[in-house]
Design an enzyme around this catalytic site. Sequence first.
Site, short mmCIF file in Angstrom:
data_model
loop_
_atom_site.label_atom_id
_atom_site.label_comp_id
_atom_site.label_asym_id
_atom_site.label_seq_id
_atom_site.Cartn_x
_atom_site.Cartn_y
_atom_site.Cartn_z
N ASN A 107 31.56 -9.29 -21.47
CA ASN A 107 31.26 -9.83 -22.78
C ASN A 107 29.98 -9.20 -23.33
O ASN A 107 29.09 -8.81 -22.58
CB ASN A 107 31.12 -11.36 -22.73
CG ASN A 107 29.70 -11.82 -22.48
OD1 ASN A 107 28.89 -11.90 -23.40
ND2 ASN A 107 29.38 -12.10 -21.21
N PHE A 111 24.72 -14.32 -27.94
CA PHE A 111 24.24 -15.67 -28.29
C PHE A 111 24.83 -16.17 -29.60
O PHE A 111 24.13 -16.72 -30.46
CB PHE A 111 22.70 -15.71 -28.38
CG PHE A 111 21.97 -15.67 -27.06
CD1 PHE A 111 22.62 -15.78 -25.86
CD2 PHE A 111 20.59 -15.53 -27.05
CE1 PHE A 111 21.93 -15.74 -24.65
CE2 PHE A 111 19.88 -15.50 -25.84
CZ PHE A 111 20.56 -15.60 -24.65
N SER A 169 20.20 -12.72 -20.42
CA SER A 169 21.35 -12.14 -21.11
C SER A 169 21.10 -10.65 -21.38
O SER A 169 20.03 -10.29 -21.90
CB SER A 169 21.61 -12.85 -22.43
OG SER A 169 22.60 -12.15 -23.18
N ASN A 171 22.76 -9.02 -23.62
CA ASN A 171 23.36 -8.73 -24.92
C ASN A 171 22.46 -9.01 -26.12
O ASN A 171 22.89 -8.88 -27.26
CB ASN A 171 24.67 -9.53 -25.05
CG ASN A 171 25.67 -9.14 -23.98
OD1 ASN A 171 25.86 -7.96 -23.70
ND2 ASN A 171 26.28 -10.13 -23.37
N THR A 172 21.21 -9.41 -25.86
CA THR A 172 20.19 -9.52 -26.89
C THR A 172 19.13 -8.49 -26.57
O THR A 172 18.44 -8.62 -25.55
CB THR A 172 19.58 -10.93 -26.94
OG1 THR A 172 20.60 -11.87 -27.27
CG2 THR A 172 18.47 -11.00 -27.98
N LYS A 205 16.87 -19.11 -15.79
CA LYS A 205 18.06 -18.30 -15.48
C LYS A 205 17.70 -16.83 -15.49
O LYS A 205 17.18 -16.31 -16.48
CB LYS A 205 19.17 -18.58 -16.48
CG LYS A 205 20.49 -17.87 -16.14
CD LYS A 205 21.64 -18.45 -16.93
CE LYS A 205 22.96 -17.81 -16.50
NZ LYS A 205 24.12 -18.48 -17.10
N ASN A 233 23.03 -14.21 -13.98
CA ASN A 233 23.86 -14.05 -15.18
C ASN A 233 24.83 -12.88 -14.94
O ASN A 233 25.10 -12.52 -13.80
CB ASN A 233 22.95 -13.78 -16.39
CG ASN A 233 23.56 -14.21 -17.70
OD1 ASN A 233 24.75 -14.03 -17.93
ND2 ASN A 233 22.75 -14.79 -18.57
#
Length: 343
Positions: A107, A111, A169, A171-172, A205, A233
């Site tokens: 993915n 967010f 994450s 993805n940011t 996390k 993650n």
Amino acid sequence: MSIFDLAQLLLFKFDPERAHGLTIAALKLSPFRGALPAPALACRVAGIDFPSPIGLAAGFDKDAHVPDAMLGLGFGFVEVGTLTPLPQIGNPKPRLFRLVEDKGVINRMGFNNGGLVAAHARLARGRRTGVVGVNVGANKESVDRIGDYVIGIKAMADVADYLTINISSPNTPGLRNLQDAGALRELLDALIAARNPVDPPLFLKLAPDLETDEVDAVVKVAIGKVDALIIGNTTLSRPPLLAPDGGEMGGLSGAPLQGLATQRLRDFRTATGGAIPLIAAGGIDSAESAYARIRAGASLVQLYSALVYEGPGLARRIATGLAALLVRDGFSTVTEAVGVDAV
């Protein structure tokens, strides 16, 4: 063919994000059954009483639409989010990919969520049937990411059993830089200063892609400032994959992550020496894999991607199997098994 097999065939005809939306819509109609009573699985972690160590990871129910429905499927706890102060649409589609041949998922959602205010309203009026944690993050375009986390924990403190700070994450852009020791210290100091004595426990996390020296540095900063660490993650690394979409950009989760996630858990157990609870995530899809993480040092475990391939009965199957494994090995409670294989 089971009902789940038929449902899976139908859902797999839709793109993954659409299928997930249909699943959330169906779960809103689900009756609440609650976790199976299994005294051996009950545990107390960070001052919270969990009926079972089997949890739902953040990402499944980003906007807190169905926490009670998921508790009703047999999870001992549910983590909603990641939630950001302002709503955001996330990254361009397509951004979610099934790796069926590998039982994995990639993915790059970014967010996507409806923001803190809307989720808070749902949790405030919802029927609370178990432990619900809230995972918070920073908006992509924020000029003050530490400020975003402060806003998050203050806004959600009254509706959360625990709060998770998600700095893992991939993805940011730039978010994982907050895992650097100096930046992490600044973040945690700001959060501690903003907290009230009655606020729920604070979890952190972290990514499975940290190297050993980075693990040691994170632990030195985090111990005494947070109540538990979630390891971890999705990963940016790529083991050999069979699925055609295995080369897509984003975070990899599911079965291919199992080896890396287990090793990183061991690294954190070594670095912490058991001084802080660890929560394992990544590739957990059976009672055996959950039990292995617990024996390696996890007080709790979380899953998400495995639901895509194993179905909604997975949490109950894991709980039942885990209870049997504890009996087999002579443990009266799951807490007795935590870290027995740690070195």
